[in-house]
Design a protein around this motif. Structure first.
Motif, mmCIF file in Angstrom:
data_model
loop_
_atom_site.group_PDB
_atom_site.id
_atom_site.type_symbol
_atom_site.label_atom_id
_atom_site.label_comp_id
_atom_site.label_asym_id
_atom_site.label_seq_id
_atom_site.Cartn_x
_atom_site.Cartn_y
_atom_site.Cartn_z
ATOM 1 N N GLU A 1 3.456 105.265 -23.526
ATOM 2 C CA GLU A 1 2.523 105.642 -22.463
ATOM 3 C C GLU A 1 2.033 107.079 -22.628
ATOM 4 O O GLU A 1 0.863 107.378 -22.374
ATOM 5 C CB GLU A 1 3.168 105.455 -21.088
ATOM 6 N N THR A 2 2.909 107.959 -23.078
ATOM 7 C CA THR A 2 2.508 109.347 -23.327
ATOM 8 C C THR A 2 1.481 109.405 -24.454
ATOM 9 O O THR A 2 0.513 110.173 -24.394
ATOM 10 C CB THR A 2 3.739 110.212 -23.660
ATOM 11 N N GLY A 3 1.662 108.570 -25.459
ATOM 12 C CA GLY A 3 0.690 108.486 -26.549
ATOM 13 C C GLY A 3 -0.665 107.996 -26.058
ATOM 14 O O GLY A 3 -1.713 108.480 -26.499
ATOM 15 N N GLU A 4 -0.652 107.042 -25.123
ATOM 16 C CA GLU A 4 -1.916 106.546 -24.565
ATOM 17 C C GLU A 4 -2.618 107.637 -23.759
ATOM 18 O O GLU A 4 -3.848 107.774 -23.819
ATOM 19 C CB GLU A 4 -1.658 105.305 -23.714
ATOM 20 N N LEU B 1 13.181 101.975 -22.260
ATOM 21 C CA LEU B 1 12.367 102.792 -21.359
ATOM 22 C C LEU B 1 11.874 104.062 -22.063
ATOM 23 O O LEU B 1 10.742 104.495 -21.857
ATOM 24 C CB LEU B 1 13.150 103.132 -20.094
ATOM 25 N N MET B 2 12.720 104.630 -22.916
ATOM 26 C CA MET B 2 12.295 105.818 -23.673
ATOM 27 C C MET B 2 11.152 105.462 -24.613
ATOM 28 O O MET B 2 10.173 106.204 -24.739
ATOM 29 C CB MET B 2 13.489 106.387 -24.462
ATOM 30 N N ALA B 3 11.260 104.312 -25.255
ATOM 31 C CA ALA B 3 10.186 103.864 -26.150
ATOM 32 C C ALA B 3 8.902 103.632 -25.359
ATOM 33 O O ALA B 3 7.813 104.016 -25.792
ATOM 34 C CB ALA B 3 10.607 102.590 -26.882
ATOM 35 N N ARG B 4 9.038 103.030 -24.183
ATOM 36 C CA ARG B 4 7.845 102.771 -23.368
ATOM 37 C C ARG B 4 7.238 104.074 -22.861
ATOM 38 O O ARG B 4 6.019 104.220 -22.814
ATOM 39 C CB ARG B 4 8.210 101.854 -22.196
ATOM 40 N N LYS C 1 -10.238 103.568 -20.354
ATOM 41 C CA LYS C 1 -9.062 103.840 -19.524
ATOM 42 C C LYS C 1 -9.204 105.262 -19.001
ATOM 43 O O LYS C 1 -9.760 106.126 -19.655
ATOM 44 C CB LYS C 1 -7.769 103.723 -20.321
ATOM 45 N N SER C 2 -8.676 105.491 -17.836
ATOM 46 C CA SER C 2 -8.757 106.830 -17.273
ATOM 47 C C SER C 2 -7.435 107.563 -17.465
ATOM 48 O O SER C 2 -6.378 106.942 -17.607
ATOM 49 C CB SER C 2 -9.092 106.758 -15.783
ATOM 50 N N MET C 3 -7.507 108.874 -17.447
ATOM 51 C CA MET C 3 -6.289 109.669 -17.510
ATOM 52 C C MET C 3 -5.449 109.406 -16.271
ATOM 53 O O MET C 3 -4.218 109.402 -16.343
ATOM 54 C CB MET C 3 -6.629 111.147 -17.668
ATOM 55 N N GLU C 4 -6.108 109.136 -15.140
ATOM 56 C CA GLU C 4 -5.395 108.811 -13.910
ATOM 57 C C GLU C 4 -4.531 107.557 -14.104
ATOM 58 O O GLU C 4 -3.359 107.519 -13.708
ATOM 59 C CB GLU C 4 -6.406 108.592 -12.788
ATOM 60 N N GLU C 5 -5.099 106.542 -14.733
ATOM 61 C CA GLU C 5 -4.365 105.302 -15.002
ATOM 62 C C GLU C 5 -3.175 105.569 -15.919
ATOM 63 O O GLU C 5 -2.067 105.071 -15.682
ATOM 64 C CB GLU C 5 -5.303 104.282 -15.644
ATOM 65 N N GLU C 6 -3.395 106.364 -16.951
ATOM 66 C CA GLU C 6 -2.318 106.655 -17.905
ATOM 67 C C GLU C 6 -1.217 107.491 -17.259
ATOM 68 O O GLU C 6 -0.028 107.258 -17.511
ATOM 69 C CB GLU C 6 -2.870 107.341 -19.154
ATOM 70 N N LEU C 7 -1.584 108.461 -16.431
ATOM 71 C CA LEU C 7 -0.571 109.244 -15.722
ATOM 72 C C LEU C 7 0.223 108.355 -14.774
ATOM 73 O O LEU C 7 1.447 108.503 -14.637
ATOM 74 C CB LEU C 7 -1.219 110.403 -14.955
ATOM 75 N N GLY C 8 -0.449 107.423 -14.125
ATOM 76 C CA GLY C 8 0.242 106.468 -13.259
ATOM 77 C C GLY C 8 1.246 105.636 -14.027
ATOM 78 O O GLY C 8 2.364 105.388 -13.544
ATOM 79 N N ASP C 9 0.866 105.197 -15.222
ATOM 80 C CA ASP C 9 1.788 104.431 -16.069
ATOM 81 C C ASP C 9 3.021 105.256 -16.418
ATOM 82 O O ASP C 9 4.151 104.756 -16.414
ATOM 83 C CB ASP C 9 1.094 103.974 -17.356
ATOM 84 N N ILE C 10 2.809 106.535 -16.720
ATOM 85 C CA ILE C 10 3.925 107.425 -17.064
ATOM 86 C C ILE C 10 4.848 107.601 -15.861
ATOM 87 O O ILE C 10 6.077 107.543 -15.994
ATOM 88 C CB ILE C 10 3.404 108.784 -17.588
#
Length: 100
Positions: A25-28, A18-21, A49-58
């Motif tokens: 995701e933070t890198g994305e 999970l830390m690696a993931r 990709k949107s920042m919204e999508e990436e924040l959701g992943d995080i």
């Protein structure tokens, strides 16, 4: 989150995975911020990709991480806010409206 994850035999990933993931995701998110605010434009071949999508992943991965360790994320956030409100109470200049 538990209802979603519990439908799979694998359950939560290990804390290390999970830390690696979370790092991935933070890198994305960083890449998206760099494309939007930085000097590195997207290549024409790169998926939008949107920042919204990436924040959701995080948020998803962070919630999995907390749940896998039996940490109440709401309580953890409240502890952080209390610490920040105490430690940083005089760090920045307040808006006039916040003084009321």
């Amino acid at each position: 989150m538990d209802a979603y994850i519990s439908q799979f035999k694998e359950g939560y990933f290990s804390p290390l995975s999970l830390m690696a993931r979370l790092t991935e995701e933070t890198g994305e998110l960083a890449r998206e911020v760099n494309h939007y605010y930085g000097e590195k434009p997207k290549k024409a071949t790169e998926k939008s990709k949107s920042m919204e999508e990436e924040l959701g992943d995080i948020i998803f991965v962070l919630t999995c991480f907390a749940n896998s360790l039996n940490i109440n994320l709401s309580e953890a956030f409240q502890i952080a806010m209390e610490k920040i409100e105490t430690r940083d109470k005089d760090r920045w200049t307040r808006n006039d409206s916040s003084l009321e």
